[in-house]
Design a protein around this motif. Structure first.
Motif, mmCIF file in Angstrom:
data_model
loop_
_atom_site.group_PDB
_atom_site.id
_atom_site.type_symbol
_atom_site.label_atom_id
_atom_site.label_comp_id
_atom_site.label_asym_id
_atom_site.label_seq_id
_atom_site.Cartn_x
_atom_site.Cartn_y
_atom_site.Cartn_z
ATOM 1 N N LEU A 120 0.875 -1.564 0.067
ATOM 2 C CA LEU A 120 -0.061 -0.029 0.101
ATOM 3 C C LEU A 120 0.774 1.011 0.346
ATOM 4 O O LEU A 120 0.783 2.060 -0.369
ATOM 5 C CB LEU A 120 -0.713 0.186 1.353
ATOM 6 C CG LEU A 120 -2.221 -0.933 1.408
ATOM 7 C CD1 LEU A 120 -3.475 -0.823 2.258
ATOM 8 C CD2 LEU A 120 -3.138 -0.974 0.139
ATOM 9 N N THR A 121 1.952 1.927 1.192
ATOM 10 C CA THR A 121 2.402 3.210 1.350
ATOM 11 C C THR A 121 4.165 2.289 0.215
ATOM 12 O O THR A 121 4.744 3.874 0.445
ATOM 13 C CB THR A 121 2.412 3.410 2.563
ATOM 14 O OG1 THR A 121 3.187 1.577 2.966
ATOM 15 C CG2 THR A 121 1.101 2.846 3.114
ATOM 16 N N GLY A 122 4.312 1.332 -0.334
ATOM 17 C CA GLY A 122 5.265 1.313 -0.823
ATOM 18 C C GLY A 122 6.773 1.607 0.524
ATOM 19 O O GLY A 122 7.852 2.371 -0.514
ATOM 20 N N HIS A 123 6.733 1.222 1.650
ATOM 21 C CA HIS A 123 8.066 1.139 2.082
ATOM 22 C C HIS A 123 8.680 0.843 1.744
ATOM 23 O O HIS A 123 9.321 -0.682 1.696
ATOM 24 C CB HIS A 123 7.196 0.657 3.768
ATOM 25 C CG HIS A 123 8.495 1.179 4.753
ATOM 26 N ND1 HIS A 123 9.703 0.953 5.029
ATOM 27 C CD2 HIS A 123 8.036 2.140 5.780
ATOM 28 C CE1 HIS A 123 10.406 1.471 6.014
ATOM 29 N NE2 HIS A 123 9.134 1.968 6.312
ATOM 30 N N PRO A 124 10.292 0.823 2.081
ATOM 31 C CA PRO A 124 10.876 0.544 0.843
ATOM 32 C C PRO A 124 11.987 -0.826 1.737
ATOM 33 O O PRO A 124 12.816 -1.544 1.310
ATOM 34 C CB PRO A 124 12.015 1.269 1.305
ATOM 35 C CG PRO A 124 11.869 2.590 2.000
ATOM 36 C CD PRO A 124 10.977 2.920 1.815
ATOM 37 N N LEU A 171 -9.867 1.106 4.317
ATOM 38 C CA LEU A 171 -8.401 0.921 4.186
ATOM 39 C C LEU A 171 -7.585 2.526 4.000
ATOM 40 O O LEU A 171 -7.150 2.794 4.259
ATOM 41 C CB LEU A 171 -8.302 -0.152 4.136
ATOM 42 C CG LEU A 171 -6.949 -0.253 4.296
ATOM 43 C CD1 LEU A 171 -5.884 0.433 5.635
ATOM 44 C CD2 LEU A 171 -5.367 -1.673 4.230
ATOM 45 N N GLY A 172 -8.432 1.946 2.313
ATOM 46 C CA GLY A 172 -8.206 3.316 1.379
ATOM 47 C C GLY A 172 -8.513 4.583 1.886
ATOM 48 O O GLY A 172 -7.443 5.689 2.037
ATOM 49 N N VAL A 178 -4.875 10.286 6.669
ATOM 50 C CA VAL A 178 -3.325 10.849 6.643
ATOM 51 C C VAL A 178 -2.494 11.561 5.678
ATOM 52 O O VAL A 178 -1.546 11.282 6.208
ATOM 53 C CB VAL A 178 -2.710 10.032 8.000
ATOM 54 C CG1 VAL A 178 -3.910 10.144 9.009
ATOM 55 C CG2 VAL A 178 -2.593 8.913 7.071
ATOM 56 N N GLY A 179 -2.506 11.139 4.483
ATOM 57 C CA GLY A 179 -1.355 12.132 3.150
ATOM 58 C C GLY A 179 -0.962 10.180 3.033
ATOM 59 O O GLY A 179 -0.098 10.761 2.373
ATOM 60 N N LYS A 180 -1.361 9.568 3.087
ATOM 61 C CA LYS A 180 -0.565 7.813 2.421
ATOM 62 C C LYS A 180 -0.995 7.569 1.567
ATOM 63 O O LYS A 180 -1.848 8.197 0.541
ATOM 64 C CB LYS A 180 -0.644 7.197 3.565
ATOM 65 C CG LYS A 180 0.264 7.130 5.760
ATOM 66 C CD LYS A 180 -0.247 6.085 6.008
ATOM 67 C CE LYS A 180 0.626 6.833 7.199
ATOM 68 N NZ LYS A 180 1.176 5.225 8.820
ATOM 69 N N THR A 181 0.370 7.377 0.338
ATOM 70 C CA THR A 181 -0.242 6.705 -0.940
ATOM 71 C C THR A 181 -1.040 5.470 -0.868
ATOM 72 O O THR A 181 -0.961 4.923 0.952
ATOM 73 C CB THR A 181 1.162 6.371 -1.222
ATOM 74 O OG1 THR A 181 2.490 5.890 -0.278
ATOM 75 C CG2 THR A 181 2.212 8.247 -1.405
ATOM 76 N N LEU A 182 -1.134 5.144 -1.317
ATOM 77 C CA LEU A 182 -2.502 4.071 -1.529
ATOM 78 C C LEU A 182 -1.634 3.064 -2.944
ATOM 79 O O LEU A 182 -2.309 3.391 -4.400
ATOM 80 C CB LEU A 182 -3.838 3.698 -1.776
ATOM 81 C CG LEU A 182 -4.633 3.218 -1.834
ATOM 82 C CD1 LEU A 182 -4.429 2.289 -0.329
ATOM 83 C CD2 LEU A 182 -6.230 3.493 -1.747
#
Length: 273
Positions: A120-124, A171-172, A178-182
Motif C-alpha cells: 500500500l504505502t511502498g515502504h522501502p 482502508l483506502g 493522513v496523506g499516505k499513498t495507496l
C-alpha cells in the motif's frame, strides 16, 4: 489411518506490526487449528522498545517468540539502539542467508511475506523484505547455497500479502486521510482471499499489542484504534494474498488453507552430498 499434519506457517515481515496487520487473521486461524506458526521480523532489534511489543503480539496470535534478522528500519534510527545496519543497506546475500537459516531451522510448509509494491504505502523495507524472502525460499532448498545455515528445506508454498482495488474498501480512505499513498495490485493478481472474521478480535488484540504504534496518529494501528468497532472489524476481516513460488499445492492451487486430505508435511529436497 492417522491424519496428515497441518501445514506449518511462517510469516516474514519487515517491521513489528506488519505480521498482525497483514496476516494476523491467517496466523490466528492456523494456530487455532493446531498448526505450528512463527514470524521472522527483518527490522527493529532486541534492544529496541518495539521488541517487547512484538513478543506480546505474537503471543496473542500463537506464533511463538520473536525471531529477528537484526536490521534497522530505513526511516527510524531508534529501531537499532546498538547501531545495526539498515535492512535496505545490508548486503543482499547476507540478509538472504540469515533468513535461510530460519527457514531451515523451522521447516515451514507455507511462507507469507510482503508483495513487490511494498504494501500500500511502498515502504522501502517492505520491498526489500519481499526481495529477501523470494530469494531465501528458493535458496533454502539448495544444498550448495548457505551450507552453514543447516540442512536444505523447500517450503511447499510462498504467498505475498497484498491488496487489490476491490479489496481495499474503507482502508483506502483511512490511509489517504493522513496523506499516505495507496499502491494496489490488479484484482487478477490476487489468488487467495481469506475471510478471517472469526479471528478478527484476536487479530485486533495483536495489532493493539504494538502499543507505541497504536498511540500515534498516522500509523495504521493508531488509525484503527480510534475507529468505531464495526468499521474497524470491516477493515481487518479480509486478508488477500498472491501465490508466488513454488508450484501449486496438490489438489488445491489457489487456497492458503489447504484441506486436510491434501496436506503433506514437506516436499522432498536433495540430500546434502
Amino acid at each position: 489411518m492417522s491424519q496428515p499434519s497441518l501445514p506449518s506457517l511462517m510469516g516474514v515481515f519487515a517491521h513489528p506490526d506488519d505480521e498482525s496487520l497483514l496476516a494476523g487473521g491467517v496466523l490466528a486461524r492456523h494456530h487455532a487449528a493446531g498448526a505450528r506458526t512463527c514470524v521472522v521480523t527483518a527490522t527493529w532489534t532486541r534492544a529496541s522498545h518495539r521488541a517487547p511489543e512484538l513478543a506480546d503480539a505474537l503471543a496473542v496470535l500463537g506464533a511463538g517468540a520473536p525471531r529477528l534478522l537484526g536490521y534497522a528500519d530505513a526511516r527510524n534510527p531508534a529501531s537499532a539502539p546498538e547501531g545495526a545496519v539498515r535492512l535496505v543497506d545490508a548486503p543482499l546475500d547476507e540478509a538472504v542467508g540469515r533468513l535461510v537459516a530460519h527457514i531451515r531451522a523451522l521447516l515451514p510448509d507455507i511462507v507469507i511475506g510482503h508483495d513487490a509494491l511494498g504494501q500500500l504505502t511502498g515502504h522501502p523495507d517492505h520491498r526489500r523484505a519481499h526481495q529477501v524472502t523470494l530469494l531465501a525460499v528458493e535458496a533454502a532448498a539448495l544444498p550448495h547455497l548457505y551450507p552453514e545455515a543447516g540442512e536444505p528445506w523447500q517450503p511447499a508454498a510462498l504467498y505475498a500479502a497484498t491488496h487489490s482495488p476491490s479489496g481495499v474498501g474503507r482502508l483506502g480512505p483511512l490511509l489517504r486521510s493522513v496523506g499516505k499513498t495507496l499502491l494496489t495490485v490488479p484484482d487478477t493478481y490476487v489468488t487467495t482471499t481469506v475471510d478471517v472474521s472469526p479471528w478478527a478480535a484476536t487479530k485486533m488484540e495483536a495489532i493493539l499489542a504494538h502499543r507505541s504504534e497504536a498511540a500515534r496518529e498516522r500509523p495504521l494501528p493508531g488509525l484503527l484504534a480510534r475507529l468505531p468497532e464495526p468499521e474497524r472489524a470491516e477493515i481487518i476481516r479480509t486478508e488477500q494474498f498472491t501465490r508466488l513460488t513454488p508450484g501449486p499445492a496438490p489438489g488445491d492451487p489457489d487456497r492458503l488453507s489447504w484441506p486436510l486430505e491434501h496436506l503433506s508435511r514437506h516436499r522432498a529436497v536433495p540430500a546434502r552430498p
